[in-house]
Design a protein around this motif. Structure first.
Motif, PDB file in Angstrom:
ATOM      1  N   SER A 707      53.306 -28.094  92.733  1.00 45.53           N
ATOM      2  CA  SER A 707      51.833 -28.067  92.296  1.00 45.53           C
ATOM      3  C   SER A 707      51.342 -29.382  91.889  1.00 45.53           C
ATOM      4  O   SER A 707      52.172 -30.465  91.955  1.00 45.53           O
ATOM      5  N   SER A 708      49.976 -29.202  91.690  1.00 42.83           N
ATOM      6  CA  SER A 708      49.049 -30.606  91.283  1.00 42.83           C
ATOM      7  C   SER A 708      49.619 -31.345  90.194  1.00 42.83           C
ATOM      8  O   SER A 708      49.848 -32.401  90.051  1.00 42.83           O
ATOM      9  N   GLY A 709      49.902 -30.302  88.888  1.00 45.61           N
ATOM     10  CA  GLY A 709      50.737 -30.999  87.904  1.00 45.61           C
ATOM     11  C   GLY A 709      51.782 -31.641  88.192  1.00 45.61           C
ATOM     12  O   GLY A 709      52.516 -32.697  87.691  1.00 45.61           O
ATOM     13  N   GLN A 710      52.978 -31.178  89.075  1.00 48.99           N
ATOM     14  CA  GLN A 710      54.197 -31.766  89.307  1.00 48.99           C
ATOM     15  C   GLN A 710      54.112 -32.851  90.008  1.00 48.99           C
ATOM     16  O   GLN A 710      54.819 -33.998  89.641  1.00 48.99           O
ATOM     17  N   ARG A 711      53.009 -33.174  91.105  1.00 48.71           N
ATOM     18  CA  ARG A 711      52.905 -34.041  91.743  1.00 48.71           C
ATOM     19  C   ARG A 711      52.442 -35.414  90.744  1.00 48.71           C
ATOM     20  O   ARG A 711      52.737 -36.677  91.079  1.00 48.71           O
ATOM     21  N   ARG A 712      51.442 -35.008  89.721  1.00 46.23           N
ATOM     22  CA  ARG A 712      51.080 -36.009  88.924  1.00 46.23           C
ATOM     23  C   ARG A 712      52.384 -36.972  88.202  1.00 46.23           C
ATOM     24  O   ARG A 712      52.087 -37.976  87.785  1.00 46.23           O
ATOM     25  N   LEU A 713      53.414 -36.085  88.000  1.00 47.44           N
ATOM     26  CA  LEU A 713      54.449 -37.006  87.249  1.00 47.44           C
ATOM     27  C   LEU A 713      55.248 -38.152  88.193  1.00 47.44           C
ATOM     28  O   LEU A 713      56.026 -38.714  87.777  1.00 47.44           O
ATOM     29  N   VAL A 714      54.753 -38.032  89.408  1.00 45.71           N
ATOM     30  CA  VAL A 714      55.449 -39.226  90.357  1.00 45.71           C
ATOM     31  C   VAL A 714      54.974 -40.522  89.596  1.00 45.71           C
ATOM     32  O   VAL A 714      55.812 -41.600  89.662  1.00 45.71           O
ATOM     33  N   ALA A 715      53.945 -40.470  88.781  1.00 46.61           N
ATOM     34  CA  ALA A 715      53.550 -41.867  87.899  1.00 46.61           C
ATOM     35  C   ALA A 715      54.665 -42.134  87.013  1.00 46.61           C
ATOM     36  O   ALA A 715      54.980 -43.372  86.659  1.00 46.61           O
ATOM     37  N   LEU A 716      55.625 -41.250  86.500  1.00 51.42           N
ATOM     38  CA  LEU A 716      56.655 -41.577  85.674  1.00 51.42           C
ATOM     39  C   LEU A 716      57.784 -41.992  86.380  1.00 51.42           C
ATOM     40  O   LEU A 716      58.473 -42.789  85.952  1.00 51.42           O
ATOM     41  N   LEU A 717      58.022 -41.467  87.655  1.00 52.47           N
ATOM     42  CA  LEU A 717      58.986 -42.136  88.537  1.00 52.47           C
ATOM     43  C   LEU A 717      58.578 -43.520  88.826  1.00 52.47           C
ATOM     44  O   LEU A 717      59.424 -44.448  88.907  1.00 52.47           O
TER      45      LEU A 717
END
Length: 1029
Positions: A707-717
């Motif tokens: 989802s869009s929300g999950q993709r945003r967490l790439v910033a934490l990676l």
């Protein structure tokens, strides 16, 4: 055959005779170098040169003899290393004899002796012979400066190579040099002469009965009064002479009886430079003097220093006087006493106390600070001096504190006490009972606690600093004192009235928590935990802002005291639990509150970086927790949670990025490898086993149809992998890089595509050169080229191009020039041109989250200078060739590059680039205007001559921009108007009336900061051309 050989021998001799004739009789300079070159090549010997010079050396005309000896001397200067010992002996005898010749011959003779003084083959005894001949036959001070310098050079050469022989002369050598130097006036020669005197003393040459004469011949120049002439090619400064003479005067205690009266006389004079030089020289002398040298002069020295500190209007004189007093006391402290000797330190300190202590009790407190400074200067010199003065002064100051009821007077007294307490930190005491502060501990604590409860903020601030210093004294404070102090610091941390007190209280809490972790864990952490819980209730009810402010103060206090590993193990769980309770919906979470928690976590992470164990504890505790909360927030939920939406906001994710990055940069490679083995599989495979709460309703797949929300967490990676040390191997790197490239060009979520592009660039920058990095680079270039073609992904492809270019520019990768050319080409693109222009700002700026030195990125030195050299010509050329509608893009890009370039690099290029910068001021884009103004302001200060050629344009454009709709542009334009006053006054005067009238308008600007700059600029223009301006 014999005839041929004879001809060959005669031919060179004839040529040599011709060269000699041209030099001596023809007054040509070139033949000397030719003869020297021929001697070095073996064409002639030095003996043949002497024979060829025979008639010249015996000529009855002094000028001819001088010219002949000059030629021989110049040859010897270049060929002295070829001379044999026998030749040196004959040449020395010849030159010594010629010292008795006509005065016109002497300079050439001295040049020859200088050449011979450099000879390795000089036989023993000849150095002494040469110097005796010079001392006896030559009146040195009647010679020209260059010839006197030659004499000093001869002496210097012999002192470096024939020291033992010269010492055999005894005091005669010292006396001879005194005669040589006496009357010297040229600064170039004085520097050499001072160095010789210093070597005479430091290398233990015999001074004999000539100590006073040697002192007189050097001290006559004290204090140095020399102003170098304008455009002096020799570059000798007054400070060079001062330091060189000071090294002589302070080199031996044997000068003390002559020097100290001179210093006292000069300190008491009215000349500021003489006072400063004398006090600094006294300071230097104390390093080599002992009690014996100082004894007779101590009362006079103290009287002079006291008067200067009490009465001077110069801060420099006061500072040098205090430094001299400190050195005097230190000198008396380190002298070893005989059992029957007088303790000069004790009597000296008693005199200081007698003259200063009564000023501490004066009602008007007029001389309180000068007296305190004198006492503290003496007390800081040694532990013995500190004990003596403190034991006498502290009771007096404690009494005065209670006598004076006004807060400002109490603050002054407490600041003095603080000064004495700081001095005690310099000294360590093996025996706890010997510590002089032990007897005053209760009174000091009582006094500090009074200050902490006083309504005066300024007194509170001094009280906080004083308690921090008391706490730094080992084993001084009792557990009861600490408990009381913690209570006061807790109270001050939540004061609403004044921010200064709570900031100081937080700083003191952090410093003391590192020293007393148990006291803070027992008394402060529980109170903060309770306050945090109250804050949660207030937030859930959305109580008034005051309670929310206390909640933020509590978060700041928790991070401030996390300065000890044991406290971190208590504060970190509190902060994380607080964030988790927000996530469970018990509070109405707002973005600012979540960011405040993240900022506190980041501050704790920064404090943990100094201790590897704490750093790993923080990382393995906080990072999985934050990732779990973020993953939970990205999942589709039946029940509504405000925080879950908040956690996915750009600002909150940016705050979490800072926490994770800070927690990762200082990990050791071994521990980082353990962590990367969990976190990368989390994002690539959805492996959630290491997360503390891992029961999620669906899989975590940010790269595979997430989802869009999950993709945003790439910033934490990105925050994690781009902060790892370079030598940590990242698992599944090929898959990760391909996934990042794909996501970076996904048009549905700009935030996640930018994070993926930054992550790809950060990893690419750290990879070692080789096939792997080339493959990844080709992958990115192909994706960029495909994306830049017309379609929905152009903006994302451009962002990937920009970040990959930055990654390569920072490490000087060969392909970086191709990518910057591609970026420059996009300036002409109607859609991407403005973004490409802003991209040059990104390329030249330092980032905070990726591609940083702290995050172990490869950032080469002077990458900005190299980028400027490689790309600015193309920008200028592109500007001239571009159509009118895209010219602003080129100006904007150029302005960004120049604004971030070190000014020393820009100044030589200024004449060619200034016309473009001035054109950029006419651009309607506020960003271009602001960037250009920021670039021009320092140039007005550093290159006034170049800028003054364009003064008409500058005045017009700056005044126009001072009415800009943008407040930042108005402020920058007014600062430039202020900086314009540094240009030559005659250039500016014709514009003065116009500027003063125009600057009246911004005086009424609606923004205070604009009005402030207008007042400052207009005031400078009013003063332009007035006397003394």
């Amino acid at each position: 055959m014999a005839a041929a050989a004879a001809l060959e021998a005669v031919a060179p001799t004839g040529a040599l005779w011709g060269l000699v004739h041209d030099f001596v009789m023809g007054q040509q300079e070139g033949p000397a170098d030719q003869v020297a070159a021929d001697v070095k090549s073996g064409s002639y010997t030095v003996l043949q040169v002497v024979e060829a010079l025979g008639s010249s050396l015996e000529n009855p005309e002094p000028r001819t003899r001088a010219r002949g000896i000059q030629l021989l001397s110049q040859v010897l200067l270049q060929c002295q290393s070829l001379l044999l010992e026998k030749e040196v002996v004959h040449l020395i005898l010849f030159y010594e004899n010629r010292l008795k010749d006509h005065h016109l011959v002497i300079p050439s003779v001295l040049q020859g002796l200088r050449a011979l003084s450099l000879c390795v083959a000089l036989p023993p005894g000849l150095a002494v012979s040469v110097l005796k001949a010079i001392f006896q036959e030559v009146h040195v001070q009647s010679l020209l400066q260059v010839d006197r310098h030659t004499v000093y050079s001869i002496i210097t050469n012999f002192m470096q190579t024939r020291e033992e022989e010269l010492k055999g002369l005894g005091a005669d050598f010292t006396f001879g040099f005194i005669q040589v130097m006496d009357g010297e006036k040229d600064p170039r020669n004085l520097l050499v002469a001072f160095r010789i005197v210093h070597d005479l003393i430091s290398r233990d040459y015999s001074l004999g009965p000539f100590v006073e004469e040697l002192f007189e011949v050097t001290s006559c120049y004290f204090p140095i009064d020399f102003t170098p002439p304008p455009n002096d090619p020799h570059g000798i400064q007054r400070e060079d002479l001062i330091l060189s003479l000071r090294a002589v005067l302070a080199s031996t205690p044997r000068f003390a009886e002559f020097l100290l009266p001179l210093l006292i006389e000069k300190v008491d004079s009215e000349i500021l430079s003489a006072k400063l030089d004398s006090l600094q020289t006294l300071n230097a002398c104390c390093a080599v003097y002992g009690q014996k040298e100082l004894k007779d002069f101590l009362p006079s020295l103290w009287a002079s220093i006291r008067r200067e500190v009490f009465q001077t209007a110069s801060e420099r004189v006061e500072a040098d006087g205090l430094a001299a007093l400190h050195s005097l006391t230190a000198c008396l402290s380190r002298s070893v006493l005989r059992a029957d000797a007088e303790d000069l330190l004790d009597s000296f300190l008693s005199n200081i106390l007698q003259d200063c202590r009564h000023h501490l009790c004066e009602p008007d407190m007029k001389l309180v600070w000068p007296s305190a400074k004198l006492l503290q200067a003496a007390a800081g010199a040694s532990a013995r001096a500190c004990d003596h003065i403190t034991s006498n002064v502290l009771p007096l100051l404690l009494e005065q504190f209670h006598k004076h009821g006004q807060s400002n007077q109490r603050r002054t007294i407490l600041e003095m006490i603080l000064g004495f307490l700081k001095l005690h930190q310099k000294w360590s005491y093996e025996d706890k009972d010997e510590r002089p502060l032990n007897g005053f501990k209760d009174q000091l604590c009582s006094l500090v606690f009074m200050a902490l409860t006083d309504p005066s903020t300024q007194l509170q601030l001094v009280g906080i600093r004083t308690f921090a210093v008391l706490g730094a004294q080992p084993d001084l404070l009792s557990s009861g004192d600490l408990e009381l102090a913690v209570g006061h610091l807790y109270r001050l941390s939540f004061l609403e009235e004044d921010s200064q007190s709570w900031v100081a209280a937080l700083e003191a809490s952090g410093a003391l928590a590192a020293l007393y972790p148990i006291a803070f864990s027992s008394h402060l952490v529980p109170k903060l935990a309770e306050e945090l819980h109250k804050g949660e209730l207030d937030l859930s009810r959305r109580d008034e802002p005051t309670k929310q402010s206390r909640h933020l103060r509590c978060l700041q206090a928790l991070s401030a005291i996390s300065t000890h590993p044991n406290i971190v193990k208590e504060t970190l769980p509190l902060l994380l639990q607080h964030l988790c309770r927000m996530n469970k919906g018990t509070m109405v979470a707002e973005t600012s509150e979540v960011i405040a928690v993240c900022q506190s976590l980041q501050q704790v992470a920064e404090k943990c970086q100094q201790d590897p164990e704490s750093c790993w504890y923080f990382h393995q505790t906080a990072v999985p927790c934050l990732l779990a909360l973020a993953v939970q927030a990205s999942m589709p939920e039946k029940e509504h949670s405000v925080l879950r939406k908040v956690l996915l906001e750009d600002e909150v994710l940016a705050a979490m990025v800072s926490v994770i990055g800070t927690a990762t940069t200082h990990l050791s490679p071994d521990l980082a490898a353990q962590s990367v083995a969990h976190i990368v599989p989390l994002f690539l495979d959805g492996n959630i086993s290491f997360l503390p709460e891992n029961s999620f309703p669906c899989r975590f797949q940010p790269f595979q149809d997430g989802s869009s929300g999950q993709r945003r967490l790439v910033a934490l990676l990105m925050a994690f992998v781009c902060s790892l040390p370079r030598n940590v191997e990242i698992p599944q790197l090929n898959q990760l890089m391909r996934e990042l490239v794909e996501l970076s060009c996904c048009p549905s979520c700009p935030f996640s595509s930018t994070a993926a592009a930054k992550c790809f660039a950060g990893l690419l920058n750290k990879l070692p050169a080789g096939q792997q990095v080339d493959e990844f680079l080709q992958l990115a270039v192909d994706k960029v080229e495909a994306g830049l073609s017309p379609g929905p992904c152009r903006s994302q492809a451009f962002t990937l191009l920009l970040w990959v270019t930055k990654a390569l520019v920072l490490r000087y990768h060969p392909l970086s020039s191709c990518l910057t050319d591609r970026l420059t080409g996009l300036l002409s693109d109607p859609e991407l041109g403005p973004a490409a222009a802003d991209g040059f700002s990104l390329l030249m700026s330092d980032c905070t989250d990726v591609l940083t030195r702290a995050g172990h990125a490869e950032v080469r030195l002077m990458f900005r200078q190299r980028f400027f050299t490689d790309n600015v010509p193309a920008l200028v050329q592109g500007f001239h060739a571009a159509s009118q509608d895209v010219k602003p893009n080129y100006l904007k890009g150029l302005s960004h590059v120049l604004n971030r370039l070190p000014k020393p690099v820009l100044l030589p290029e200024l004449p060619t680039l200034l016309s473009l910068l001035l054109e950029a001021l006419s651009c309607s884009d506020c960003v271009v205007q602001l960037s250009t103004l920021s670039c021009l302001q320092p140039l007005l200060l550093e290159a006034p001559q170049v800028m003054s050629l364009h003064v008409d344009t500058l005045v017009t454009k700056f005044l126009n921009l001072s009415s800009s709709p943008s407040m930042a542009v108005r402020i920058a334009a007014l600062r430039c108007m202020h900086a314009l006053t540094r240009l030559p006054t005659p250039v500016l005067l014709p514009y003065k009336p116009q500027v003063i009238r125009a600057l009246a308008k911004p005086l009424d600007d609606k923004k205070r900061l604009v009005r402030k700059e207008a007042v400052s600029a207009r005031g400078e223009w009013f003063l332009l051309g007035s006397p003394g301006s």
